[in-house]
Design an enzyme around this catalytic site. Structure first.
Site, PDB file in Angstrom:
ATOM      1  N   PRO A 260     -65.187 -72.770 -34.615  1.00 33.68           N
ATOM      2  CA  PRO A 260     -65.273 -71.885 -33.334  1.00 33.68           C
ATOM      3  C   PRO A 260     -65.288 -69.933 -33.823  1.00 33.68           C
ATOM      4  O   PRO A 260     -64.591 -69.839 -35.042  1.00 33.68           O
ATOM      5  CB  PRO A 260     -64.128 -71.864 -32.178  1.00 33.68           C
ATOM      6  CG  PRO A 260     -62.527 -72.453 -33.292  1.00 33.68           C
ATOM      7  CD  PRO A 260     -63.670 -73.358 -34.421  1.00 33.68           C
ATOM      8  N   ARG A 262     -67.591 -66.818 -32.485  1.00 30.96           N
ATOM      9  CA  ARG A 262     -67.209 -65.738 -31.363  1.00 30.96           C
ATOM     10  C   ARG A 262     -66.720 -66.589 -30.367  1.00 30.96           C
ATOM     11  O   ARG A 262     -66.364 -64.672 -29.775  1.00 30.96           O
ATOM     12  CB  ARG A 262     -69.520 -66.343 -31.314  1.00 30.96           C
ATOM     13  CG  ARG A 262     -69.242 -65.269 -29.534  1.00 30.96           C
ATOM     14  CD  ARG A 262     -71.031 -65.836 -29.352  1.00 30.96           C
ATOM     15  NE  ARG A 262     -71.746 -65.878 -30.560  1.00 30.96           N
ATOM     16  CZ  ARG A 262     -72.431 -64.925 -31.522  1.00 30.96           C
ATOM     17  NH1 ARG A 262     -72.802 -63.698 -31.161  1.00 30.96           N
ATOM     18  NH2 ARG A 262     -73.181 -65.221 -32.062  1.00 30.96           N
ATOM     19  N   CYS A 328     -80.912 -43.439 -38.616  1.00 32.30           N
ATOM     20  CA  CYS A 328     -82.180 -42.904 -38.835  1.00 32.30           C
ATOM     21  C   CYS A 328     -83.457 -44.071 -38.595  1.00 32.30           C
ATOM     22  O   CYS A 328     -83.718 -44.654 -40.321  1.00 32.30           O
ATOM     23  CB  CYS A 328     -82.080 -42.232 -39.850  1.00 32.30           C
ATOM     24  SG  CYS A 328     -82.024 -40.429 -39.503  1.00 32.30           S
TER      25      CYS A 328
HETATM   26  C1  LIG Z   1     -71.388 -69.081 -38.022  1.00 33.85           C
HETATM   27  C2  LIG Z   1     -71.203 -70.520 -38.352  1.00 33.85           C
HETATM   28  C3  LIG Z   1     -69.516 -70.732 -37.154  1.00 33.85           C
HETATM   29  C4  LIG Z   1     -69.191 -69.686 -36.699  1.00 33.85           C
HETATM   30  O1  LIG Z   1     -70.359 -69.999 -34.780  1.00 33.85           O
HETATM   31  P1  LIG Z   1     -69.720 -69.652 -34.066  1.00 33.85           P
HETATM   32  O2  LIG Z   1     -70.597 -69.476 -33.249  1.00 33.85           O
HETATM   33  O3  LIG Z   1     -69.452 -67.804 -34.033  1.00 33.85           O
HETATM   34  O4  LIG Z   1     -68.362 -70.005 -33.011  1.00 33.85           O
HETATM   35  C5  LIG Z   1     -69.176 -72.067 -37.694  1.00 33.85           C
HETATM   36  N1  LIG Z   1     -69.504 -72.714 -38.829  1.00 33.85           N
HETATM   37  C6  LIG Z   1     -70.971 -72.275 -39.816  1.00 33.85           C
HETATM   38  C7  LIG Z   1     -70.474 -72.983 -41.125  1.00 33.85           C
HETATM   39  C8  LIG Z   1     -71.160 -70.923 -39.947  1.00 33.85           C
HETATM   40  O5  LIG Z   1     -72.028 -70.667 -40.636  1.00 33.85           O
END
Ligand SMILES: *Cc1c(COP(=O)(O)O)cnc(C)c1O
Length: 404
Positions: A260, A262, A328
């Site tokens: 996780p 976000r 800009c």
């Molecule tokens: C970006 C990413 C995540 C995290 O994704 P979220 O939407 O922020 O939970 C997990 N695993 C991989 C491989 C990613 O590239």
């Protein structure tokens, strides 16, 4: 803690994070998975500040990294290598060597070329590399196209139809130890079905790998991607997400890995910015602030909607305004045609839900130093990253020996 006090002491723009929210988000996610053998590898590209990493590391989390730089930051933060997984489509030889030396838990391998490269580097070091293959299950996560990663046309992962062949190949490689299956289908996913559909395909794959190829698959990495409310989305609660996964993985005999990003940090942070000017054209009113796409690119890049709140609300009918930065570029906006209570130059605005993919995507474009980052805990706050200085803008620049 009053944001006006932070603005006064630290200046604007700055990112402000809540310790209590970060802690709560991690605990909620972990408690939802209680009883399931699992490892939470926070996807540090969402927000890689060392203090943020340490909040999760101290509570038993590991990290999902996507570059050598992230491995460096992970080690600086004191992460246990045995809790680090390494994703990403473009791992260089140097990055692979570094991760092997650090003895991380696992590489999430995204192509045949990468598998061969890891075999090569591991053989040079005389060790076996633990890998999972990242499978692309061809699932539509129903999110913005730039953050959908599990569709056939996406650059990520190994096509599910090619997966068995590559697992078979991996098994024959002398310096590769196959430990798992991995997927990550996208980000800001607000329904459970795409996760469950992907899981069904992976379970079938694990079954085949065990029965036809005698591969002892011990880890199932389900990636990240759980969405958060920015506006009126109603993403599943981690409890619902975990309950479905618990149900679907009963008796599978795998340690589950979650990545996780976000969902842990997004709604634990905001970007604090000061209104510089009001500008009225015939058709538009612009609120020009002291931060922009250089510090928070999500609105420009993903057409993302983020709430904007005045720190002190003024009386009066709301206006319809564009909240824009100083950069800009016409794409430099935080909000278009947004209802906002009246503001004056000098007022503070909080761009909400900015804890994920905010600072970590910030740049020095237009030669604005990157903002400070502040962590609030109870009645205290700390600057967990200083505002950049002008001298840092030209750090590393050299004058060549030939005439310019
Ligand atoms: C970006 C990413 C995540 C995290 O994704 P979220 O939407 O922020 O939970 C997990 N695993 C991989 C491989 C990613 O590239």
């Amino acid at each position: 803690m009053a944001l006006s006090e932070i603005a006064q002491k630290v200046g604007t723009p700055c990112y402000v994070y809540s310790h209590r929210t970060l802690e709560r988000h991690f605990n909620v996610f972990a408690q939802a998975l209680d009883g399931i053998p699992h490892l939470i590898c926070y996807s540090m590209k969402a927000n890689s500040n060392r203090s943020i990493l340490q909040i999760f590391l101290q509570r038993g989390g590991g990290l999902d990294i996507v570059s050598g730089g992230e491995l460096y930051r992970a080690m600086q933060a004191g992460a246990a290598p045995q809790k680090i997984v390494f994703s990403g489509v473009g791992k260089t030889e140097a990055e692979i060597a570094m991760a092997l030396q650090a003895d991380i838990l696992m590489f999430n391998v995204e192509s045949e070329g990468e598998l061969e490269r890891i075999q090569h580097v591991a053989s040079q070091q005389g060790i076996k590399a633990r890998v999972a293959l990242r499978v692309n299950p061809d699932i539509d996560p129903k999110t913005h196209p730039y953050i959908a990663t599990g569709l056939k046309k996406s650059k990520f992962g190994i096509a599910i139809n090619d997966a068995l062949r590559l697992f078979e190949k991996a098994k024959t490689l002398s310096h590769i130890a196959v430990h798992g299956v991995d997927c990550h289908i996208g980000s800001q996913i607000t329904e459970l079905d795409p996760f469950v559909d992907a899981l069904h395909k992976l379970k079938e794959l694990i079954h085949d790998l065990r029965s036809q190829y005698q591969l002892p698959i011990r880890y199932l990495d389900l990636g990240g991607g759980l969405g958060i409310p920015y506006q009126d989305e109603t993403p599943p609660h981690p409890d619902e997400y975990a309950a479905r996964i618990r149900e679907e993985t009963e008796g599978l005999d795998c340690t589950l890995i979650f990545e996780p990003g976000r969902v842990l940090v997004g709604n634990a942070g905001l970007l604090l910015t000061e209104v510089q000017y009001l500008k009225r054209h015939e058709e538009k009113t612009f609120v020009i602030v002291d931060s922009g796409m250089n510090h928070l690119i999500r609105p420009a890049l993903y057409q993302a909607w983020q709430a904007i709140q005045p720190v002190k609300k003024r009386a009066g009918q709301p206006w319809v305004v564009d909240v824009v930065g100083p950069i800009c570029e016409s794409g430099d906006f935080f909000a278009l045609d947004r209802e906002l209570s009246p503001v004056e130059p000098g007022d503070l605005l909080a761009v909400m839900s900015s804890g994920a993919y905010g600072y970590s995507m910030a740049s020095q474009y237009n030669s604005y130093p990157r903002p400070a980052e502040v962590l609030v805990k109870g009645a205290a706050f700390a600057v967990i990253r200083e505002r950049e200085s002008y001298s840092e803008l030209s750090r590393g620049e050299n004058t060549p020996l030939f005439d310019l």
